[in-house]
Design an enzyme around this catalytic site. Sequence first.
Site, PDB file in Angstrom:
ATOM      1  N   SER A 142       4.618   2.742   7.924  1.00  0.00           N
ATOM      2  CA  SER A 142       4.321   1.536   7.148  1.00  0.00           C
ATOM      3  C   SER A 142       5.531   1.106   6.321  1.00  0.00           C
ATOM      4  O   SER A 142       6.115   1.907   5.604  1.00  0.00           O
ATOM      5  CB  SER A 142       3.133   1.787   6.219  1.00  0.00           C
ATOM      6  OG  SER A 142       1.939   1.914   6.932  1.00  0.00           O
ATOM      7  N   ASP A 191       0.432  -7.945   1.768  1.00  0.00           N
ATOM      8  CA  ASP A 191       0.707  -6.502   1.744  1.00  0.00           C
ATOM      9  C   ASP A 191       2.207  -6.236   1.814  1.00  0.00           C
ATOM     10  O   ASP A 191       2.647  -5.256   2.396  1.00  0.00           O
ATOM     11  CB  ASP A 191      -0.020  -5.773   2.881  1.00  0.00           C
ATOM     12  CG  ASP A 191      -0.003  -4.249   2.698  1.00  0.00           C
ATOM     13  OD1 ASP A 191       0.124  -3.787   1.552  1.00  0.00           O
ATOM     14  OD2 ASP A 191      -0.086  -3.517   3.714  1.00  0.00           O
ATOM     15  N   HIS A 232       0.813  -1.220   0.000  1.00  0.00           N
ATOM     16  CA  HIS A 232       0.000   0.000   0.000  1.00  0.00           C
ATOM     17  C   HIS A 232       0.850   1.275   0.000  1.00  0.00           C
ATOM     18  O   HIS A 232       0.343   2.357  -0.275  1.00  0.00           O
ATOM     19  CB  HIS A 232      -0.989   0.007   1.176  1.00  0.00           C
ATOM     20  CG  HIS A 232      -0.382   0.210   2.527  1.00  0.00           C
ATOM     21  ND1 HIS A 232      -0.146  -0.831   3.416  1.00  0.00           N
ATOM     22  CD2 HIS A 232       0.013   1.331   3.170  1.00  0.00           C
ATOM     23  CE1 HIS A 232       0.358  -0.347   4.526  1.00  0.00           C
ATOM     24  NE2 HIS A 232       0.479   0.959   4.403  1.00  0.00           N
TER      25      HIS A 232
END
Length: 461
Positions: free
Chosen positions: A208, A133, A103
């Site tokens: 992230s 992910d 992402h």
Amino acid sequence: MIRSIVAALVLVAASAAAAPAQDRRVPTANEVRLSYSPIVKHVSPAVVNVYAAKTVQTRNPLFDDPIFRRFFGGGPGGPNQVQRSLGSGVIVDPTGLIVTNVHVIEGADEIKVSLADKREFEATVVLKDPRTDLAVMRIKDGAAFPFLEFANSDALEVGDLVLAIGNPFGVGQTVTHGIVSALARTQVGVSDYQFFIQTDAAINPGNSGGALVDIGGKLVGINTAIFSRSGGSQGVGFAIPANMVRVVVASAKAGGSGVRRPWLGATLQSVTPDIADGLNLKRPTGALVASVRPDGPAAKAGLKAGDLIVSIDGQDVDDSNAFDYRFATKPLGGTAKLGIVRGGRDMAATIELATAPDAPRDEITITARSPFAGARVANLSPALADELQLQNVDQGVVIVGTDDGSVAGSLGFQRGDVIQEVNGKPIGRTRDLDRIAHAPANGWRIIILRRGQKISAMFGG
């Protein structure tokens, strides 16, 4: 040096526990000087800031009005704009392989990474795995880079000290510390493999793809998500375990376009309290075999519908998510020993660790004027069915995606839809669908399979 600090911390904790509760004293100079600094100095050169940019076309809703277009000209598209996103990444190989989250770099036209020493490089995507992910990139420069070694994330325990390193809010590399708050979290909902490390080390937007490391300076996880009511850290952050990251990196190093994982050839479900009562279990635990593919590894190992898997290679299986994670992180080419319960009896089964059989996917994009225009379709195989998490179907034509602004996307077709029939004709291969899409038709009668349910739809010609 790192080990000496850890030993000192343990000694301080032990002496504090041994001292009476009312005993208070001024800490010694050596105790005050205890620091995580040596760990940070070792780790931070391998943690990078990720800058991703993609070009998007702005859209003015006034151009949807044909009268407006008639008088003012132009089309629905507007000027291009560049959208930028910030995240983090971890170098896991001296050749410049970087792990981050999908992402963080999804849809990016250009990716740059910045190291702790301010050097900047362009990076290219080697592999993306939406199921976890996780994405693997490579720095274009061929120099040797600092990197982090993987820890055995299965050895983590609740209460272990950890450090989180990343680029929160784009302010630059930042270090926070905390403990492992929980393990095997399965209700996070950000990937197919629900088995996360939870930590109270502060993790914020921009973290992230960053590193979660242990006090030995090894990578135990990739920071991925937070639970927050405000958008900032509230002490509930989640990281993908290093053992899963290791599998994705190994596939990238092998040069594959996807991640190679063991294939079970069976569908599982978690045990509810009602199911546990029916099976006379003391507590609802384990993964229940719902169905078995006749020619898959599970069938060859002797598994049957109704079997309860309670362990794999001696590790307990609490639910189907735990089994999926543990099975997916097993190395290919060997076998695994499953502990099962059948009819109240404890049994064992040995299962082969092999990938699902694949076939030429013949992926194409439908361009003909039809409801499928802009749909990317592929021939379904056990491997693709496993990748898309499709159950009890592994033949036919499946939609793997739709182009932005396409007819297929606007009509609601979704990734994973299996096209079974068009205008009364069965669809077996992508070329069948392409041929029918090019044929003139007054209308379109379509039958698709979506998440196990048949859907019939009618569209005008």
